[in-house]
Design a protein around this motif. Structure first.
Motif, PDB file in Angstrom:
ATOM      1  N   SER A  37      54.617  49.212  42.736  1.00  0.00           N
ATOM      2  CA  SER A  37      53.629  48.298  43.327  1.00  0.00           C
ATOM      3  C   SER A  37      52.516  47.891  42.372  1.00  0.00           C
ATOM      4  CB  SER A  37      53.021  48.954  44.577  1.00  0.00           C
ATOM      5  OG  SER A  37      52.119  49.982  44.197  1.00  0.00           O
ATOM      6  N   ARG A  49      45.948  40.935  31.725  1.00  0.00           N
ATOM      7  CA  ARG A  49      47.384  40.769  31.993  1.00  0.00           C
ATOM      8  C   ARG A  49      47.888  39.494  31.322  1.00  0.00           C
ATOM      9  NH1 ARG A  49      47.029  42.714  38.379  1.00  0.00           N
ATOM     10  NH2 ARG A  49      46.287  44.774  37.781  1.00  0.00           N
ATOM     11  N   ASN A  78      45.277  42.297  49.396  1.00  0.00           N
ATOM     12  CA  ASN A  78      44.905  43.634  48.884  1.00  0.00           C
ATOM     13  C   ASN A  78      44.225  44.469  49.965  1.00  0.00           C
ATOM     14  OD1 ASN A  78      45.052  41.690  46.663  1.00  0.00           O
ATOM     15  ND2 ASN A  78      44.502  43.425  45.368  1.00  0.00           N
ATOM     16  N   SER A  99      37.972  38.070  38.459  1.00  0.00           N
ATOM     17  CA  SER A  99      39.096  37.935  39.375  1.00  0.00           C
ATOM     18  C   SER A  99      38.613  38.092  40.817  1.00  0.00           C
ATOM     19  CB  SER A  99      40.115  39.022  39.017  1.00  0.00           C
ATOM     20  OG  SER A  99      41.288  38.807  39.717  1.00  0.00           O
ATOM     21  N   VAL A 148      42.250  48.589  40.725  1.00  0.00           N
ATOM     22  CA  VAL A 148      40.882  48.379  40.250  1.00  0.00           C
ATOM     23  C   VAL A 148      39.804  48.974  41.160  1.00  0.00           C
ATOM     24  CG1 VAL A 148      40.402  46.058  41.215  1.00  0.00           C
ATOM     25  CG2 VAL A 148      39.493  46.720  38.978  1.00  0.00           C
ATOM     26  N   ARG A 172      39.357  38.652  44.912  1.00  0.00           N
ATOM     27  CA  ARG A 172      40.309  39.246  45.850  1.00  0.00           C
ATOM     28  C   ARG A 172      39.747  39.252  47.268  1.00  0.00           C
ATOM     29  NH1 ARG A 172      43.256  38.627  42.380  1.00  0.00           N
ATOM     30  NH2 ARG A 172      44.877  39.931  41.464  1.00  0.00           N
ATOM     31  N   LYS A 213      39.753  52.796  40.777  1.00  0.00           N
ATOM     32  CA  LYS A 213      39.325  53.109  39.416  1.00  0.00           C
ATOM     33  C   LYS A 213      37.790  53.001  39.355  1.00  0.00           C
ATOM     34  CE  LYS A 213      39.956  51.340  34.712  1.00  0.00           C
ATOM     35  NZ  LYS A 213      40.688  50.390  33.860  1.00  0.00           N
ATOM     36  N   THR A 261      53.601  40.296  50.001  1.00  0.00           N
ATOM     37  CA  THR A 261      52.306  40.406  49.333  1.00  0.00           C
ATOM     38  C   THR A 261      51.667  39.062  49.025  1.00  0.00           C
ATOM     39  OG1 THR A 261      51.321  41.009  47.199  1.00  0.00           O
ATOM     40  CG2 THR A 261      53.693  40.747  47.208  1.00  0.00           C
ATOM     41  N   TYR A 301      56.306  41.495  39.094  1.00  0.00           N
ATOM     42  CA  TYR A 301      56.184  42.100  40.430  1.00  0.00           C
ATOM     43  C   TYR A 301      56.312  41.025  41.504  1.00  0.00           C
ATOM     44  CZ  TYR A 301      53.692  43.963  44.537  1.00  0.00           C
ATOM     45  OH  TYR A 301      53.332  44.340  45.819  1.00  0.00           O
ATOM     46  N   GLY A 307      39.134  45.142  33.030  1.00  0.00           N
ATOM     47  CA  GLY A 307      39.671  43.897  32.475  1.00  0.00           C
ATOM     48  C   GLY A 307      38.896  42.697  32.999  1.00  0.00           C
TER      49      GLY A 307
HETATM   50  O1  F7E Z   1      44.036  44.302  40.355  1.00  0.00           O
HETATM   51  C1  F7E Z   1      41.738  42.883  37.900  1.00  0.00           C
HETATM   52  C2  F7E Z   1      43.214  42.561  37.742  1.00  0.00           C
HETATM   53  O2  F7E Z   1      45.585  46.240  40.074  1.00  0.00           O
HETATM   54  C3  F7E Z   1      43.166  43.431  41.041  1.00  0.00           C
HETATM   55  C4  F7E Z   1      48.809  45.840  44.469  1.00  0.00           C
HETATM   56  O3  F7E Z   1      48.629  46.676  45.585  1.00  0.00           O
HETATM   57  O4  F7E Z   1      47.476  44.092  45.419  1.00  0.00           O
HETATM   58  C5  F7E Z   1      47.605  44.941  44.301  1.00  0.00           C
HETATM   59  O5  F7E Z   1      47.768  44.188  43.117  1.00  0.00           O
HETATM   60  C6  F7E Z   1      42.505  42.486  40.049  1.00  0.00           C
HETATM   61  C7  F7E Z   1      43.470  41.826  39.057  1.00  0.00           C
HETATM   62  O6  F7E Z   1      45.579  44.911  42.234  1.00  0.00           O
HETATM   63  C8  F7E Z   1      41.097  45.921  36.036  1.00  0.00           C
HETATM   64  O7  F7E Z   1      43.426  41.755  36.590  1.00  0.00           O
HETATM   65  C9  F7E Z   1      40.192  43.979  36.252  1.00  0.00           C
HETATM   66  O8  F7E Z   1      43.150  40.459  38.909  1.00  0.00           O
HETATM   67  O9  F7E Z   1      43.720  46.408  41.766  1.00  0.00           O
HETATM   68  P1  F7E Z   1      44.718  45.570  41.081  1.00  0.00           P
HETATM   69  P2  F7E Z   1      46.540  43.630  42.263  1.00  0.00           P
HETATM   70  O10 F7E Z   1      47.060  43.275  40.933  1.00  0.00           O
HETATM   71  O11 F7E Z   1      45.823  42.577  43.023  1.00  0.00           O
HETATM   72  C10 F7E Z   1      48.594  43.227  45.663  1.00  0.00           C
HETATM   73  C11 F7E Z   1      48.314  42.449  46.915  1.00  0.00           C
HETATM   74  C12 F7E Z   1      49.880  43.936  45.660  1.00  0.00           C
HETATM   75  O12 F7E Z   1      50.831  43.505  46.319  1.00  0.00           O
HETATM   76  C13 F7E Z   1      50.081  45.008  44.659  1.00  0.00           C
HETATM   77  O13 F7E Z   1      51.123  45.887  45.059  1.00  0.00           O
HETATM   78  O14 F7E Z   1      41.602  43.249  39.262  1.00  0.00           O
HETATM   79  N1  F7E Z   1      41.282  43.997  37.067  1.00  0.00           N
HETATM   80  N2  F7E Z   1      40.077  45.129  35.613  1.00  0.00           N
HETATM   81  C14 F7E Z   1      41.855  45.210  36.960  1.00  0.00           C
HETATM   82  N3  F7E Z   1      42.934  45.722  37.569  1.00  0.00           N
HETATM   83  C15 F7E Z   1      43.275  47.011  37.257  1.00  0.00           C
HETATM   84  N4  F7E Z   1      44.325  47.589  37.878  1.00  0.00           N
HETATM   85  N5  F7E Z   1      42.559  47.746  36.346  1.00  0.00           N
HETATM   86  C16 F7E Z   1      41.470  47.240  35.701  1.00  0.00           C
HETATM   87  O15 F7E Z   1      40.849  47.905  34.881  1.00  0.00           O
END
Ligand code: F7E
Ligand code: NAP
Length: 367
Positions: free
Chosen positions: A84, A302, A180, A217, A191, A219, A194, A127, A151, A213
């Motif tokens: 995921s 990303r 999310n 962004s 994120v 959400r 974290k 999603t 994904y 990162g």
């Molecule tokens: O990132 C930005 C990153 O990894 C959210 C999964 O449950 O929701 C989730 O996917 C945003 C992105 O979640 C960091 O670039 C910045 O734009 O928490 P995330 P996601 O990618 O939205 C969807 C609905 C799903 O279906 C998935 O399974 O935050 N971001 N800085 C970061 N993201 C991460 N992980 N880490 C950072 O340091």
């Protein structure tokens, strides 16, 4: 008695859904994978209950799924299992496709092979990532998809194969297009978690800095505990349909960080742009004031990023009677930070006790 089979039962949503269905009197069965370390923390409190059963199987192993569906004879399947993590899907695209795309097909075929298509309803964890490089804001059930990661492309197959089996074989199978949703059980590399863990550690002197990162962004973040109710509601409708599940409220990663640090007693001010942006402590514990606590690192960028997600939950509100704003953004942040402040404090106590015990053993105070 209703019998539910949950794939992904050890995950964030699987654990909340298990609690929800057990409270409704379901017999709950879940798929687990063998691992060399303990990964069952989220469901440990449910193990041993008479209506809670765990079975070894894997989304990449058709035979295991066919045998399990035949043995359990579920009346409802909740297909939550997935690789995921969006960023990880760029590193492991083939594995992601196998589990998140073909895995859905394997579940559908396991139901058909066991001739349960008339009696077993299927929920698919779709999603908001399907909207990806968004074509309109906010996104609803009619917004065109534009997946923007391996994904999302895998999940798009899952979405369409569910729709195909609904139409071709008249099966009751539907997608919840969930935006999310987070919680104190969220995986620690997403994120929100974290950030809440880092805020708690920095506030308690256990971490110096947090590297993130893309701070801009956007959400639509909801509370996972509220969202599992929708999964169930979707399967209780008279006809199988897909639903967007979201709060209809949008925040940036930067805002999430601001509120989380505030809840941990630290006020941040963001200065600079892009890779040079920093979050500086302007109010809080004296030893932190003036220090840079948040920095941007390209490591968390990303190759393609989804940056503008905002859901329109009108259909879910009207048809399912679901309240998208039961838990507000501010409440969600507060729940997660409170949990992580306590977790970090408990880890500190445990480590002091371990140190003391080692010292006492060395000195022969305890044997
Ligand atoms: O990132 C930005 C990153 O990894 C959210 C999964 O449950 O929701 C989730 O996917 C945003 C992105 O979640 C960091 O670039 C910045 O734009 O928490 P995330 P996601 O990618 O939205 C969807 C609905 C799903 O279906 C998935 O399974 O935050 N971001 N800085 C970061 N993201 C991460 N992980 N880490 C950072 O340091
Ligand atoms: P999660 O915490 O990452 O849990 C994923 C679950 O899938 C875990 O139980 C994992 O088992 C299991 N799994 C992974 N690969 C498997 C395999 N090959 N065979 C069997 N099980 C496997 O995810 P979540 O946040 O609860 O999300 C649940 C579902 O909703 C996922 O499909 C996700 O893509 C989707 N979704 C999530 C969100 C969100 O914001 N949370 C939004 C929209 C859609 P292990 O514990 O053994 O790894």
């Amino acid at each position: 008695m209703n019998t539910a089979l949950i794939t992904g039962i050890t995950g964030q949503d699987g654990s909340y859904l298990s609690e929800f269905l057990l409270a409704k009197g379901y017999d709950v069965h879940g798929i687990i994978r063998r691992s060399s370390v303990d990964y069952r923390e989220r469901i440990a409190h449910l193990e041993g209950r008479p209506n809670f059963h765990l079975h070894y199987a894997d989304m990449s192993d058709s035979m295991s799924l066919v045998k399990l569906v035949g043995k359990v004879q579920p009346t409802e399947i909740y297909n939550l299992a997935a690789q995921s993590h969006v960023q990880v899907s760029f590193d492991s695209p083939e594995f992601t496709a196998d589990v998140d795309a073909v895995g859905v097909l394997r579940i559908l075929e396991a139901v058909r092979t066991n001739h349960l298509e008339k009696t077993c309803k299927i929920y698919q964890a779709s999603t908001s990532e399907l909207y990806g490089k968004v074509e309109e804001v906010p996104q609803s059930e009619t917004t065109p998809f534009h997946p923007y990661s391996p994904y999302a492309v895998a999940k798009l197959y899952g979405y369409w194969i569910i729709k195909e089996y609904r139409e071709a074989y008249n099966m009751f199978c539907c997608s919840g297009i969930l935006f999310n949703h987070e919680s104190e059980r969220r995986g620690e590399t997403f994120v929100t978690r974290k950030i809440t863990l880092a805020a708690a550690r920095i506030a308690q002197g256990k971490q110096e800095k947090l590297y993130l990162g893309n701070l801009s962004s956007l959400r639509d973040w909801g509370y996972a505990k509220d969202y599992v109710e929708c999964m169930w509601l979707i399967l209780q409708q008279d006809k199988p349909e897909d639903f967007v599940i979201a709060t209809g409220v949008q925040h940036s990663v930067r805002e999430f960080a601001y509120h989380a640090f505030k809840a941990a007693g630290i006020e941040l001010k963001f200065e600079g742009e892009g890779i040079n942006e920093k979050g500086i402590c302007v109010n809080g514990p004296a030893n932190l004031v003036g220090k840079t606590l948040v920095e941007v690192s390209e490591d968390f960028y990303r190759p393609t990023d989804v940056v503008n997600l905002l859901g329109d939950p009108t259909k879910a509100r009207q048809t399912l009677g679901w309240n998208p704003n039961k838990t507000t953004f501010e409440q969600l942040v507060a729940i997660m930070v409170k949990h992580d402040m306590e977790k970090v404090a408990a880890e500190h106590v445990a480590s002091v006790m371990r140190t003391n015990l080692a010292e006492y053993l060395e000195k022969g105070v305890v044997k």
